[in-house]
Design an enzyme around this catalytic site. Sequence first.
Site, PDB file in Angstrom:
ATOM      1  N   GLU A 299       4.194 -36.946  20.946  1.00 39.20           N
ATOM      2  CA  GLU A 299       4.911 -35.677  20.789  1.00 39.20           C
ATOM      3  C   GLU A 299       6.170 -35.623  21.636  1.00 39.20           C
ATOM      4  O   GLU A 299       7.266 -35.348  21.143  1.00 39.20           O
ATOM      5  CB  GLU A 299       3.981 -34.510  21.140  1.00 39.20           C
ATOM      6  CG  GLU A 299       4.603 -33.138  20.962  1.00 39.20           C
ATOM      7  CD  GLU A 299       4.848 -32.809  19.517  1.00 39.20           C
ATOM      8  OE1 GLU A 299       6.028 -32.662  19.150  1.00 39.20           O
ATOM      9  OE2 GLU A 299       3.883 -32.725  18.743  1.00 39.20           O
ATOM     10  N   ASP A 303      10.051 -35.571  20.341  1.00 39.99           N
ATOM     11  CA  ASP A 303      10.883 -34.389  20.566  1.00 39.99           C
ATOM     12  C   ASP A 303      12.163 -34.746  21.313  1.00 39.99           C
ATOM     13  O   ASP A 303      13.276 -34.361  20.909  1.00 39.99           O
ATOM     14  CB  ASP A 303      10.105 -33.348  21.371  1.00 39.99           C
ATOM     15  CG  ASP A 303       8.930 -32.763  20.613  1.00 39.99           C
ATOM     16  OD1 ASP A 303       8.854 -32.961  19.388  1.00 39.99           O
ATOM     17  OD2 ASP A 303       8.085 -32.120  21.252  1.00 39.99           O
ATOM     18  N   SER A 549       5.896 -30.578  13.752  1.00 41.87           N
ATOM     19  CA  SER A 549       6.417 -30.783  15.109  1.00 41.87           C
ATOM     20  C   SER A 549       7.802 -31.395  15.084  1.00 41.87           C
ATOM     21  O   SER A 549       8.579 -31.228  16.025  1.00 41.87           O
ATOM     22  CB  SER A 549       5.492 -31.718  15.900  1.00 41.87           C
ATOM     23  OG  SER A 549       4.441 -31.024  16.502  1.00 41.87           O
ATOM     24  N   ASP A 592      17.856 -25.422  -1.624  1.00 42.25           N
ATOM     25  CA  ASP A 592      16.605 -24.839  -2.106  1.00 42.25           C
ATOM     26  C   ASP A 592      15.587 -25.937  -2.410  1.00 42.25           C
ATOM     27  O   ASP A 592      15.926 -26.964  -2.999  1.00 42.25           O
ATOM     28  CB  ASP A 592      16.883 -24.014  -3.366  1.00 42.25           C
ATOM     29  CG  ASP A 592      15.778 -23.016  -3.656  1.00 42.25           C
ATOM     30  OD1 ASP A 592      14.857 -22.900  -2.828  1.00 42.25           O
ATOM     31  OD2 ASP A 592      15.843 -22.348  -4.705  1.00 42.25           O
ATOM     32  N   GLY A 611      14.391 -19.987  -4.491  1.00 42.69           N
ATOM     33  CA  GLY A 611      14.547 -18.976  -3.456  1.00 42.69           C
ATOM     34  C   GLY A 611      13.544 -19.167  -2.339  1.00 42.69           C
ATOM     35  O   GLY A 611      12.877 -20.196  -2.230  1.00 42.69           O
ATOM     36  N   ASP A 613      10.212 -19.113  -0.249  1.00 45.93           N
ATOM     37  CA  ASP A 613       8.787 -19.160  -0.581  1.00 45.93           C
ATOM     38  C   ASP A 613       7.998 -19.476   0.684  1.00 45.93           C
ATOM     39  O   ASP A 613       8.552 -19.988   1.663  1.00 45.93           O
ATOM     40  CB  ASP A 613       8.514 -20.198  -1.676  1.00 45.93           C
ATOM     41  CG  ASP A 613       9.021 -21.583  -1.319  1.00 45.93           C
ATOM     42  OD1 ASP A 613       8.483 -22.170  -0.360  1.00 45.93           O
ATOM     43  OD2 ASP A 613       9.938 -22.086  -1.994  1.00 45.93           O
TER      44      ASP A 613
END
Length: 634
Positions: A299, A303, A549, A592, A611, A613
């Site tokens: 992680e 990152d 993540s 989109d 659009g 969702d």
Amino acid sequence: MLGVTLILVFCASQALSSPSPWSFSVHERRASIPHGWSRIDTPVPTTALLPLRIGLKQSNIDRLNDILMDISHPDSDNYGKHWKAEDVKTFFRPSEGSVSTVMQWLEDSGVNRARIELSSGENWVHVKDLTVAEAERILNTEYHLYQHTDGQARLACSAYSVPSHIQSHIELITPTLHFDGRAPPGKRNTHSPLAKRKLQVSNPDPQLAAADDLSNCDVRITPPCYRALYNIPAEPTIRAASNNSFAIVEYTPQAYIGTDLDSFFQLFRPSLVGSRPELISIDGGVVQTEEMDFGVNIESNFDLGYAMTLVGPGQPVRLYQVEDIVEGSTVAGFNDFLDALDGDYCTEDGGDDPSIDGIYPDPAPDGYKGPKDCGNKPRSHVISVSYAYNEADFTPFYEIRQCNEYGKLGLMGITFLYASGDSGVAGNEELCVFPNGTQSEDAPLFNPLFPANCPFVTALGATQVDPGSTVFDPETAAALTGGGFSNIFALPAYQKKAVEKYYKFHEPPYGADRYNNSRKARGIPDFSVNGVNCTVVALGRTIAVAGTSASPPVVGAMITLINDARIAAGKSPVGFINPAIYSDAFKGAFNDIVSGNNPGCGTDGFESVEGWDPVSGLGTPDFQKLLDVWMSLP
């Protein structure tokens, strides 16, 4: 109060009775025992001490939403006029009336005034040396002993009550119902409802081509793939580094490995080899090397590797490393982190809820002996967080109070980015929810994540490049991406038009027996970026991982570059971005996503459609278009 409770949580009054001159009302109640816990019959010692803390109702908190929207919407004359910390403190400080009323109630309940303290921020009342017997009488409740399957144990109650005239003066009281997060001091274990490693290995040995090759992005995502997908400059010009800040949050024992970062930099940004993030240690947080494996290094390596690579060598990156090694193995709350940023939020004497948050100085033999960090750490303009709880893990009052804190920090110009989850419409550990609040893999109700459900943070989902496709083809929503509708927080005004359009043309095939279909709930996520087959180096191996993540650090890099351009032009950082990105000014700034779904809880989940969702949100960002619009704003 910010939101509305959309699933019944507060039920009938506690069945206990207590001689009292007041009429009591239930303030919080749990309908079920949290997942993994069970009540045991061991008698509770009535002389045991409880560090009772009462969170006072903040003044003007009902105005927080409107004020934050006013400085965050591009059509407002006040856009970008962020508040100073002192102004936020003064505006939301609990009233003298609330302080005196709560103090008087405690004294009338038999608590000597010398045992009652007000926190430095004046928003918490702490009762010293309170016994279980006293707490049960004052709160008209009964404490029991609960044990987790991993051996953790703690005291908690299923409900607590206060005099009716007190309810309007308090937000919550701890420790009461909120006992999910930590073991007794000094006990190491790996359990936590917090998703400490959301990234999952999806390809153990991806085939890497040249660093700038885009032909293989369907099987391994790299920084060049992100740049091509989202129009991010390969060599950004950093002009305001000294006035701009970008931070990644990690929780001990999660930690990066410097040699792994250098291997990643050598592949994708050689000029960064040897560079490290600026460590901001919170409550003894350290980049530990005692425990090293994929579970604790992937992680942080991801990152920081992507954050630093995408912003380039001219932009410093901070690392908020939270909790000491002892507490880091058992504590999992976000409050200790928020305490360090805002001294008016925390309680200096040891956490907001000792059953969840860290106790400092840490009484464990090897614990951090320094004072609790309380408003003494620098605040970054953009904060990326790839950790989460299930919404069902906590009570609405607990989540609302913390969500309001994100809103208050948003007033100061901070952008909070949170991952939406990796289990589709289910929560961490594939847990769904029964109507009584119990979590189980076999439950029917969808289980969104917290804090992504908070309307004052930006919730980020994940997409992917389809097999055989290129970065120039439309992406698909990743099946793992978290999405749905909150059971606690109301539909924010900035999202209203998008959600109404979604229901008008694409109403889901589920009823209230599956999710909160009131059409009045906060929708998740806000938008997405690629989170499948992402290349990372861990323990010397180049592997590919998957998870939402990936989204916060990548989006954080983009927002940081935009802040750099605005600050260099004499403008403010963008701060809370949601009202802007949902506005008409940003139409066309997102790609989109119209394919893919997020299964879970025995269903196919929601479908990606035209659009917004509840799978991919507004879609994926086009950096250059976002930059152009934000640079046109004051």
